[in-house]
Design an enzyme around this catalytic site. Structure first.
Site: not given
Ligand SMILES: C[S@@+](CC[C@H](N)C(=O)[O-])C[C@H]1O[C@@H](n2cnc3c(N)ncnc32)[C@H](O)[C@@H]1O
Length: 269
Positions: A96, A119-120, A137, A141
């Site tokens: 991504q 990583d958030a 959103e 996760h």
């Molecule tokens: C449902 S998608 C939303 C993507 C974007 N915000 C959008 O609206 O198009 C969730 C996103 O959160 C990212 N994500 C999940 N856990 C994460 C983490 N611990 N740190 C950073 N990003 C994370 C995923 O890789 C994905 O890109």
């Protein structure tokens, strides 16, 4: 150091990158229908959701914005273009991030729009670095929502604003409803779905002040029906039964009376 569940989520999005890009036309989130009975495509509703979040963020030129869980960067491109802000996006999926940086280049925005792997749970930025932070959103996760709220609050400058869009639940779940939510989480690598009434406490615990918590459950509920037909793309990979099961898991969530979606705005004192 990445949390092991964050690594798993990154691998999931690496794998489903092409599929989710097609399904959601790069706004990889639920749609927002201002008039839930008025029709309108998923693509339009996806843009409308991005618009809802941008409006709440109140970003402008001169601001630095952090996009936590940036997907393939489509919402951040719109944010950078519409507001003139400098935007950084973070994500745990390498595929991504690659797409997102190509998109920034293609739009000629690479000077003020950069995407990187992080990583958030442990944001690699100094305290008080950003004027605005959004998590469109990505919260469902997160291995630990409280820790991520703390990280987002830490990197926000005093006076800065946080906007979250997240799937939530209303009321209590009986065993059947709990099983539906669990199945959805499994299918989507969502770690947990928060009860809407817990969000104000999470905001307070992170040292932030709640400005607004808007329940947009009905404006987003049509996402179930709008997305379900796109599972047909998986026919060759998982067969008819697999597709039917995936659709049932997906739509089951939106049919629950406890289904909800919230838009939250907070500020750092
Ligand atoms: C449902 S998608 C939303 C993507 C974007 N915000 C959008 O609206 O198009 C969730 C996103 O959160 C990212 N994500 C999940 N856990 C994460 C983490 N611990 N740190 C950073 N990003 C994370 C995923 O890789 C994905 O890109």
């Amino acid at each position: 150091m990445f949390d092991s569940y964050s690594v798993k989520v990154g691998e999931y999005y690496d794998q489903v990158n092409d599929l989710t890009r097609t399904m959601f036309e790069d706004n990889i989130h639920f749609g927002y229908w201002a008039d839930p009975l008025g029709g309108g495509s998923l693509a339009e509703a996806g843009e409308a959701m991005t618009g809802q979040v941008i409006a709440r963020l109140e970003a402008s030129a001169g601001h630095t914005v952090l996009d936590v869980g940036c997907g393939v960067g489509k919402p951040a491109v719109r944010l950078a273009r519409e507001t003139g802000a400098v935007v950084k996006g973070v994500n745990v999926s390498r595929n991504q991030i690659e797409v997102a940086n190509s998109l920034a280049q293609a739009e000629g925005l690479q000077d003020r729009l950069v995407f990187e792997i992080a990583d958030a749970m442990n944001l690699p930025y100094a305290d008080d670095s950003f004027d605005r932070v959004w998590a469109l959103e990505s919260m469902f996760h997160m291995p630990d929502r409280g820790q991520v709220m703390g990280e987002m609050a830490r990197v926000l400058k005093p006076g800065g604003r946080l906007v979250i869009a997240d799937l939530v639940l209303h009321g209590t779940l009986d065993d059947t409803a709990a099983a539906v939510v669990e199945q959805f989480c499994f299918q989507s690598t969502a770690r947990s779905v928060e009860h809407i009434e817990n969000y104000p406490r999470l905001v307070e615990k992170a040292g932030l002040e709640l400005i607004d918590l808007t329940d947009v459950s009905e404006e987003t509920r049509s996402t179930g029906e709008a997305v379900a037909p796109t599972f047909d793309m998986l026919l060759d990979a998982i067969g008819e039964e697999g597709v039917a099961a995936a659709k049932k898991t997906w739509t089951g969530l939106f049919d629950l009376p406890q289904y909800g979606y919230a838009l939250l705005t907070a500020r750092k004192p």
